[in-house]
Motif scaffolding. Structure first.
Motif, PDB file in Angstrom:
ATOM      1  N   THR A 155       1.408  -1.673  15.491  1.00  0.00           N
ATOM      2  CA  THR A 155       2.606  -1.059  14.895  1.00  0.00           C
ATOM      3  C   THR A 155       2.257  -0.494  13.518  1.00  0.00           C
ATOM      4  O   THR A 155       1.411  -1.029  12.807  1.00  0.00           O
ATOM      5  CB  THR A 155       3.731  -2.095  14.743  1.00  0.00           C
ATOM      6  N   THR A 156       2.940   0.602  13.161  1.00  0.00           N
ATOM      7  CA  THR A 156       2.707   1.256  11.861  1.00  0.00           C
ATOM      8  C   THR A 156       4.030   1.384  11.133  1.00  0.00           C
ATOM      9  O   THR A 156       5.042   1.743  11.741  1.00  0.00           O
ATOM     10  CB  THR A 156       2.120   2.674  12.063  1.00  0.00           C
ATOM     11  N   GLY A 157       4.018   1.096   9.833  1.00  0.00           N
ATOM     12  CA  GLY A 157       5.233   1.250   9.017  1.00  0.00           C
ATOM     13  C   GLY A 157       4.913   2.009   7.749  1.00  0.00           C
ATOM     14  O   GLY A 157       3.751   2.110   7.352  1.00  0.00           O
ATOM     15  N   VAL A 158       5.953   2.556   7.132  1.00  0.00           N
ATOM     16  CA  VAL A 158       5.764   3.212   5.830  1.00  0.00           C
ATOM     17  C   VAL A 158       6.833   2.686   4.881  1.00  0.00           C
ATOM     18  O   VAL A 158       8.015   2.675   5.208  1.00  0.00           O
ATOM     19  CB  VAL A 158       5.792   4.759   5.957  1.00  0.00           C
ATOM     20  N   ALA A 159       6.412   2.180   3.722  1.00  0.00           N
ATOM     21  CA  ALA A 159       7.356   1.642   2.733  1.00  0.00           C
ATOM     22  C   ALA A 159       7.487   2.653   1.603  1.00  0.00           C
ATOM     23  O   ALA A 159       6.490   3.077   1.030  1.00  0.00           O
ATOM     24  CB  ALA A 159       6.834   0.312   2.178  1.00  0.00           C
ATOM     25  N   HIS A 160       8.728   3.059   1.354  1.00  0.00           N
ATOM     26  CA  HIS A 160       8.950   4.016   0.259  1.00  0.00           C
ATOM     27  C   HIS A 160      10.234   3.660  -0.471  1.00  0.00           C
ATOM     28  O   HIS A 160      10.989   2.789  -0.043  1.00  0.00           O
ATOM     29  CB  HIS A 160       8.989   5.459   0.786  1.00  0.00           C
ATOM     30  N   ALA A 161      10.472   4.317  -1.579  1.00  0.00           N
ATOM     31  CA  ALA A 161      11.650   4.012  -2.405  1.00  0.00           C
ATOM     32  C   ALA A 161      12.926   4.349  -1.653  1.00  0.00           C
ATOM     33  O   ALA A 161      12.926   5.174  -0.732  1.00  0.00           O
ATOM     34  CB  ALA A 161      11.574   4.810  -3.711  1.00  0.00           C
ATOM     35  N   TYR A 178       1.724   1.853   5.358  1.00  0.00           N
ATOM     36  CA  TYR A 178       1.378   2.891   4.378  1.00  0.00           C
ATOM     37  C   TYR A 178       2.396   2.836   3.243  1.00  0.00           C
ATOM     38  O   TYR A 178       3.598   2.716   3.486  1.00  0.00           O
ATOM     39  CB  TYR A 178       1.421   4.284   5.027  1.00  0.00           C
ATOM     40  N   ALA A 179       1.929   2.927   2.019  1.00  0.00           N
ATOM     41  CA  ALA A 179       2.846   2.895   0.865  1.00  0.00           C
ATOM     42  C   ALA A 179       2.119   3.437  -0.361  1.00  0.00           C
ATOM     43  O   ALA A 179       0.888   3.488  -0.396  1.00  0.00           O
ATOM     44  CB  ALA A 179       3.317   1.465   0.596  1.00  0.00           C
ATOM     45  N   THR A 180       2.888   3.832  -1.373  1.00  0.00           N
ATOM     46  CA  THR A 180       2.260   4.254  -2.634  1.00  0.00           C
ATOM     47  C   THR A 180       1.918   3.014  -3.464  1.00  0.00           C
ATOM     48  O   THR A 180       2.494   1.942  -3.268  1.00  0.00           O
ATOM     49  CB  THR A 180       3.207   5.148  -3.461  1.00  0.00           C
ATOM     50  N   ASN A 181       1.001   3.183  -4.403  1.00  0.00           N
ATOM     51  CA  ASN A 181       0.633   2.068  -5.279  1.00  0.00           C
ATOM     52  C   ASN A 181       1.845   1.579  -6.075  1.00  0.00           C
ATOM     53  O   ASN A 181       2.028   0.374  -6.278  1.00  0.00           O
ATOM     54  CB  ASN A 181      -0.480   2.501  -6.241  1.00  0.00           C
ATOM     55  N   ASN A 182       2.705   2.511  -6.511  1.00  0.00           N
ATOM     56  CA  ASN A 182       3.890   2.113  -7.285  1.00  0.00           C
ATOM     57  C   ASN A 182       4.830   1.254  -6.450  1.00  0.00           C
ATOM     58  O   ASN A 182       5.328   0.219  -6.900  1.00  0.00           O
ATOM     59  CB  ASN A 182       4.651   3.348  -7.778  1.00  0.00           C
ATOM     60  N   GLU A 183       5.072   1.691  -5.210  1.00  0.00           N
ATOM     61  CA  GLU A 183       6.024   0.963  -4.359  1.00  0.00           C
ATOM     62  C   GLU A 183       5.506  -0.437  -4.054  1.00  0.00           C
ATOM     63  O   GLU A 183       6.260  -1.412  -4.078  1.00  0.00           O
ATOM     64  CB  GLU A 183       6.278   1.752  -3.068  1.00  0.00           C
ATOM     65  N   LEU A 184       4.215  -0.554  -3.775  1.00  0.00           N
ATOM     66  CA  LEU A 184       3.628  -1.873  -3.498  1.00  0.00           C
ATOM     67  C   LEU A 184       3.773  -2.793  -4.709  1.00  0.00           C
ATOM     68  O   LEU A 184       4.167  -3.952  -4.574  1.00  0.00           O
ATOM     69  CB  LEU A 184       2.144  -1.727  -3.146  1.00  0.00           C
TER      70      LEU A 184
END
Length: 902
Positions: A155-161, A178-184
Motif C-alpha cells: 500500500t502507498t500513502g501520501v501525507a500532506h498539509a 510519501y511526504a515532505t520533510n516539513n510535514e514529517l
C-alpha cells in the motif's frame, strides 16, 4: 611525473570505484534471476512479496532477501510503468538500502531507484518514509510509483498539509508513505502533543529515503521546525519602529555582508535615543542601556535587520497581504514559514501589510535531530560530494557517486568574468540570441526574482519569446521546466529549476500528451500519444543537431552544489549539452570575497569594454572562495546542532515519558511515587536532617501539606509529641495521603481515576515542557555573553539547562500531586447545571448554523444560556464532558477544542 596518490588511483581505483565494484556480484545475481521473474503472473508477483515478508519476519536478513526482492520489483516496475531499471539504478538502490547517499546525476531515474530500497525495507512491516522537497513531488511520486508498489501488493500513502486526521493516519499506516520533510517533522511534534495512543500518526521511524537530500539535510537544516501559539500583540510598536529606521544614515550602523549582520554604532545609539524620546517610546532620562529598554532595543535591532538585510523579491515576496519567505537555495516560496523573534513582524511593518502577532514556542525540533530518529537513513541527490564531510559527521551517512547509465557528453566551459553587470548581461543576451537563432534551447539561471525579471525585460526588448520561472510562477513550475528542452525554447529560472521535473530534449512527452488530451477530451488517447511521440522524435533530432540544452548562469552561488545542480540540468542520459557561467566584479560573491585583486589584474591586462577574462585559474579561485563560505556555513550549522543536541536529549526523555504514559493502563504506581517524593521533599525542607525538633518549621509544613496534599492534618501536634522523629512524621503523611487518594479513587470509580491520572499527567508534562522551552530560549539568547568571562557558552548552556530540567521534573511532581489532591466528583446539582449549559450551547450552535445558511431558528431551538454563562470565558463553563460539544461554539468536541491537552 605522476604523484603517488594519482598513481595509486590509476592502479587500484578510487575508494568510490571500489565501492561500485563491490556491488557488481549482487547486480549479476539480480540479472540472473530476471528470466525466472518474467514468467511470473501478476498474482505470483504479489505472492512473492508475501513469501519475502514472511521470511523477513521469521528472521531472515534483508541483505539475504535483496536479490529476489530487487528482481521482483524490477519486473513489477516494467509491467506497471513500462520502465526496466538500468543496472546503475540497481547499484544506487543497493547503496540506499545500506544507509548511504547515492549521488545520481539529473535524469538518471532517482524516483524509480528509490522503489527498490523502499520495497525491500517495507517487508519488515514497519513502514518506509520517502521524503520529498515539496507537496507536488510527494503527490506526483506517490501516484506514479504507487503503481509499482500496488503491483507488488504493497500500500502507498501520501501525507500532506490540511488532510483530515483519519486520512493522514491511513497514509502513515501504509507500507510506503510519501511526504515532505516539513510535514514529517510537524507530524512528529503533533504526535508528541496528543493524549491518546490511537491518535498518533508515526508509529515507527524505521527507514527514510530523503530525495534531494542535500537540500533537506543541509540547506534547510539551519531552521528548526516550530509549532507555536499566539503571544502578546505588539503591532503598534513595530509600526512606530518602522518609521524610525528610514531616518538612520550610514554612520548610524555597520553592515557586514559576509556574516549577514548589522549593528548600531555609538552615534546611531545616541541618535536613536533622541528620536525614541520624541516618539514617546523612551521616557525622559531613560537610555537604551537601561534594563527597562531591553524589549525596545530587541525590536529596534530586528527593524534594522528587516530594512538592511532582507530584500523584497530576493529574500521574500509580498502576496495577498502576506510576507512569504523565499528559500535562498531553491528559490521556492516557503508558505507558512515565519521568521522568529519579531523579525517577520518587522518585515511586515516595513512592507505595510497586516502584522500578525508574535508566537511562543509550544514544540520544536531541527531536521538534523528529527532524521537521526530513524533506525536507518538514506538519501538521493545529483550533488552531494562537496558536502560529504558534513553528511558523515552529522548523520553518519556515506556519499557514493553512482556511475551514469551513459557517459556525460556535456561541455562545461570556463567562467567568463566581466568588469560590470551591464557588460555581463549584454554578453549573455548576445549568446542567447545566437543559440535561439539555431534552435538550441537555453536555460538561464539567476539567483533572485529581481535578477530574473531584469533579464526577462532585456529578452522582451530584444523580441525573444521566453518563459520565466521564479517563486511568483511556482504553480506552473512543472510545465515550464518540462517545456524548457523544446526547440528554440528560452527559460529564465531561479535555482528552483534544479529540482523535480526532468528537462527532456524536444520537451516532455507525458506532459505534452496530458495537455493535448485536456484540450481535446473526445479524441482517442492512443492516437494522441502516437501523434505527440512522432512530433517529439522529430523535434528532439533537431535539438540534438543544435547542440542540446545550453545552460547559462548569470552568477555563481555561495554553494558549489547549487551551481552543479544548474549545470546538471543539461546532458541527461548522455545527451549533448553546454554550460557557461557569466560573472562580473559587481556580483555579490565576487564583491564580498575579494574582487579587488581581480580588479587590479583586469586593469593591468588592459581589459576593454565588453571583454571578459576566461581562465581555469579564475574558476579555481572562485571555487576556493565558495569552499570557504561552505565551510563557514557548516561551522554555523554544527554549532547550532551542538546547542540543539542539549535540548534534544531532554526532548527524548519527555517524549518517551509521554509515550510510556499513553501506553500504560494503570499509572497509580507512578502518581503514588510522585506523591511520596513530594512528601520527602517537604520533610527535607521543613524538618531538615540532623536538626533538633525546636529548629523544625512545623507551621510551614502544615501549610504546605494543606496546599500540596489537600489535607488538614494535625501536623503541629505531631511535631510536639515526645519521641517523634522526621521518619515517623513522613510515615504518617504517607499513610494519610494514600488513604485519602484511595477514597478518592473509590468515589470516582477505578477506571475513571486511572483516566484522570493519565490525562492530568500528560497535561502537566506538556505545560511544563512549554515553559521549559521558553526558559531555554531565553538562556540561549544570553549565554553567548559568558564568553567575555572566558567561560565556554556551550558548557554553561549544558550545565544550566540540566539544572533547569531537574527543576522542571521537581515542579512536575509537585503540580501533579497538588492537582490530583484537588479534584473531586461533581455533585448532582453541579452536573445538572453543567448539562443545562451544554444544552444551551448546542442550541445556540444550531441557531448560528441556521442563520449562516440563510434559515431562521425558532425560539424553541435557541433557548437561553445558563445564568452566569459567558461564551468567551471558560471559567463560567462548569465542567464539560470530554466528548460533549465545546461550550465556546466551535462545533468541535470539548476534548478537541478547549479541553485539548496541548
Amino acid at each position: 611525473m605522476l604523484g603517488i596518490g594519482t598513481l595509486a588511483k590509476k592502479v587500484f581505483g578510487t575508494p568510490n570505484d571500489r565501492k561500485i565494484k563491490a556491488t557488481r556480484p549482487l547486480v549479476d545475481k539480480i540479472n540472473a534471476l530476471e528470466p525466472d521473474f518474467e514468467t511470473l503472473s501478476d498474482e505470483d508477483i504479489k505472492a512473492k512479496t508475501e513469501e519475502l515478508r514472511k521470511r523477513a519476519l521469521d528472521g531472515e536478513s534483508l541483505d539475504a532477501l535483496l536479490p529476489e526482492a530487487f528482481a521482483n520489483c524490477r519486473e513489477a516496475a516494467r509491467r506497471a510503468l513500462g520502465l526496466r531499471a538500468f543496472d546503475t539504478q540497481l547499484i544506487g538502490a543497493i547503496f540506499l538500502h545500506q544507509g548511504n547517499i547515492a549521488e545520481q546525476k539529473t535524469g538518471e531515474g532517482k524516483t524509480l531507484t528509490a522503489t527498490f530500497a523502499a520495497y525491500l525495507n517495507a517487508l519488515t512491516g514497519k513502514g518506509v518514509h520517502i521524503v520529498t522537497v515539496n507537496e507536488y513531488l510527494a503527490k506526483r511520486d506517490a501516484a506514479w510509483m504507487g503503481q509499482v508498489f500496488g503491483a507488488l501488493g504493497l500500500t502507498t500513502g501520501v501525507a500532506h498539509a490540511d488532510m483530515p486526521e483519519d486520512a493522514k493516519r491511513d497514509a502513515y499506516a501504509s507500507d510506503i508513505t510519501y511526504a515532505t520533510n516539513n510535514e514529517l517533522g510537524f507530524d512528529y511534534l503533533r504526535d508528541n502533543m496528543k493524549s491518546e495512543l490511537s491518535q498518533i500518526f508515526q508509529k515507527y521511524h524505521n527507514f527514510a529515503i530523503v530525495d534531494e537530500v542535500d537540500s533537506i539535510l543541509i540547506d534547510e537544516a539551519r531552521t528548526p521546525l516550530i509549532i507555536s501559539g499566539p503571544a502578546q500583540d505588539r503591532s503598534d510598536m513595530y509600526k512606530v519602529i518602522d518609521t524610525v529606521i528610514p531616518e538612520l544614515s550610514d554612520e548610524h550602523f555597520e553592515l557586514d555582508e559576509k556574516t549577514r549582520n548589522v549593528t548600531f554604532t555609538d552615534e546611531g545609539n545616541e541618535f536613536l535615543e533622541n528620536l525614541l524620546r520624541e516618539r514617546g517610546m523612551l521616557e525622559e532620562g531613560q537610555t537604551l542601556y537601561d534594563p527597562e529598554s531591553t524589549t525596545i532595543v530587541h525590536h529596534i535591532n530586528q527593524g534594522l535587520r528587516a530594512h538592511k538585510l532582507f530584500q523584497r523579491d530576493k529574500d521574500y515576496i509580498v502576496r495577498d497581504d502576506d510576507v512569504v519567505l523565499i528559500d535562498e537555495f531553491t528559490g521556492r516560496m516557503m508558505a507558512g514559514r515565519r521568521l522568529s523573534d519579531g523579525l517577520h513582524q518587522a518585515i511586515e511593518a516595513k512592507e505595510d501589510v497586516s502584522i500578525k502577532p508574535e508566537n511562543v514556542t509550544l514544540a520544536s525540533v531541527t531536521f538534523q535531530n528529527y532524521f537521526r530518529l530513524y533506525d536507518k537513513l538514506a538519501g538521493m541527490t545529483g550533488t552531494a560530494l562537496t558536502e560529504a564531510e558534513e553528511f558523515q559527521e552529522i548523520y553518519g551517512l556515506g556519499v557514493v557517486e553512482v556511475p551514469t547509465n551513459k557517459p556525460i557528453a556535456r561541455v562545461d566551459e570556463d567562467d567568463q568574468v566581466y568588469r560590470t553587470v551591464r557588460e555581463k548581461y549584454a554578453a549573455m543576451l548576445e549568446q542567447i540570441q545566437k543559440s535561439h537563432a539555431k534552435g538550441q534551447p537555453a536555460l538561464v539561471g539567476t539567483t533572485s526574482i529581481e535578477k530574473s525579471e531584469v533579464l526577462s525585460k532585456m529578452l522582451t526588448d530584444a523580441g525573444i519569446k521566453h518563459n520565466v520561472l521564479n517563486a511568483r510562477q511556482h504553480e506552473q513550475e512543472a510545465q515550464i521546466v518540462a517545456d524548457a528542452g523544446k526547440l528554440g525554447a528560452v527559460t529564465i529560472a531561479t535555482n528552483m529549476a534544479g529540482r523535480g521535473t526532468d528537462i527532456q530534449l524536444g520537451g516532455n512527452v507525458d506532459m505534452q500528451v496530458m495537455t493535448a488530451i485536456s484540450e481535446d477530451p473526445e479524441a482517442d488517447p492512443e492516437a494522441i500519444r502516437a501523434r505527440v511521440e512522432a512530433q517529439h522524435a522529430d523535434e528532439k533530432a533537431k535539438v540534438l543537431e543544435a547542440g542540446g540544452l545550453y545552460v547559462l548562469a548569470s552568477e555563481r552561488h555561495e554553494s558549489r552544489r547549487i551551481d552543479n545542480q544548474l549545470r546538471g540540468r543539461s546532458g541527461r542520459q548522455g545527451d549533448p549539452g553546454r554550460s557557461s557561467f557569466y560573472l562580473s566584479l559587481e556580483d555579490d560573491l565576487m564583491r564580498i570575497f575579494g574582487s579587488e585583486r581581480l580588479e587590479k589584474v583586469l586593469t593591468t591586462l588592459g581589459l576593454k569594454e565588453g571583454e571578459a577574462i576566461v581562465h581555469p585559474w579564475v574558476n579555481k579561485s572562485l571555487e576556493r572562495a565558495q569552499a570557504k563560505v561552505e565551510g563557514r556555513n557548516f561551522d554555523i550549522r554544527k554549532q547550532l546542532l551542538k546547542f540543539d543536541d542539549v535540548m534534544n536529549e531532554q526532548r527524548k526523555v519527555v517524549f518517551t515519558q509521554r509515550r510510556d504514559i499513553m501506553e500504560a493502563a494503570d499509572l497509580s504506581e507512578i502518581t503514588t511515587d510522585m506523591r511520596h517524593q513530594v512528601i520527602d521533599d517537604m520533610i527535607d525542607q521543613y524538618l531538615p536532617p540532623n536538626t533538633y525538633a525546636d529548629q523544625w518549621d512545623a507551621e510551614g509544613l502544615h501549610t504546605s501539606v494543606q496546599e500540596q496534599l489537600g489535607l488538614d492534618l494535625a501536623v503541629m501536634d505531631w511535631v510536639e509529641e515526645e519521641g517523634v522523629d522526621d521518619d515517623a512524621i513522613r510515615e504518617r503523611l504517607v499513610q494519610a495521603t494514600d488513604q485519602f487518594m484511595a477514597e478518592k479513587a473509590e468515589q470516582f470509580g477505578s477506571e475513571n481515576m486511572r483516566n484522570i491520572e493519565k490525562q492530568l499527567l500528560l497535561q502537566v508534562i506538556d505545560a511544563k515542557w512549554r515553559e521549559h522551552l521558553l526558559t531555554l530560549e531565553h538562556l540561549r539568547s544570553v549565554v553567548g555573553f559568558r564568553g567575555y568571562a572566558q567561560r565556554d557558552p556551550l558548557n554553561e548552556y549544558k550545565n544550566e539547562s540540566f539544572q533547569l530540567f531537574e527543576g522542571m521534573l521537581d515542579s512536575l511532581r509537585a503540580d501533579v500531586t497538588q492537582k490530583l489532591a484537588q479534584i473531586r466528583p461533581l455533585s448532582e446539582e453541579e452536573q445538572r447545571e453543567m448539562l443545562e449549559q451544554i444544552r444551551a450551547q448546542q442550541a445556540a450552535q444550531v441557531a448560528a448554523a441556521a442563520a449562516a445558511s440563510g434559515g431562521a431558528a425558532s425560539a424553541e431551538t435557541t433557548g437561553d444560556a445558563a445564568p452566569g454563562f459567558v461564551e468567551d470565558d471558560p471559567s463560567t463553563w462548569g465542567n464539560p464532558g470530554r466528548n460533549d460539544l465545546c461550550p465556546c461554539g466551535s462545533g468541535k468536541k470539548f476534548k478537541h477544542c478547549h479541553g485539548r491537552l496541548a
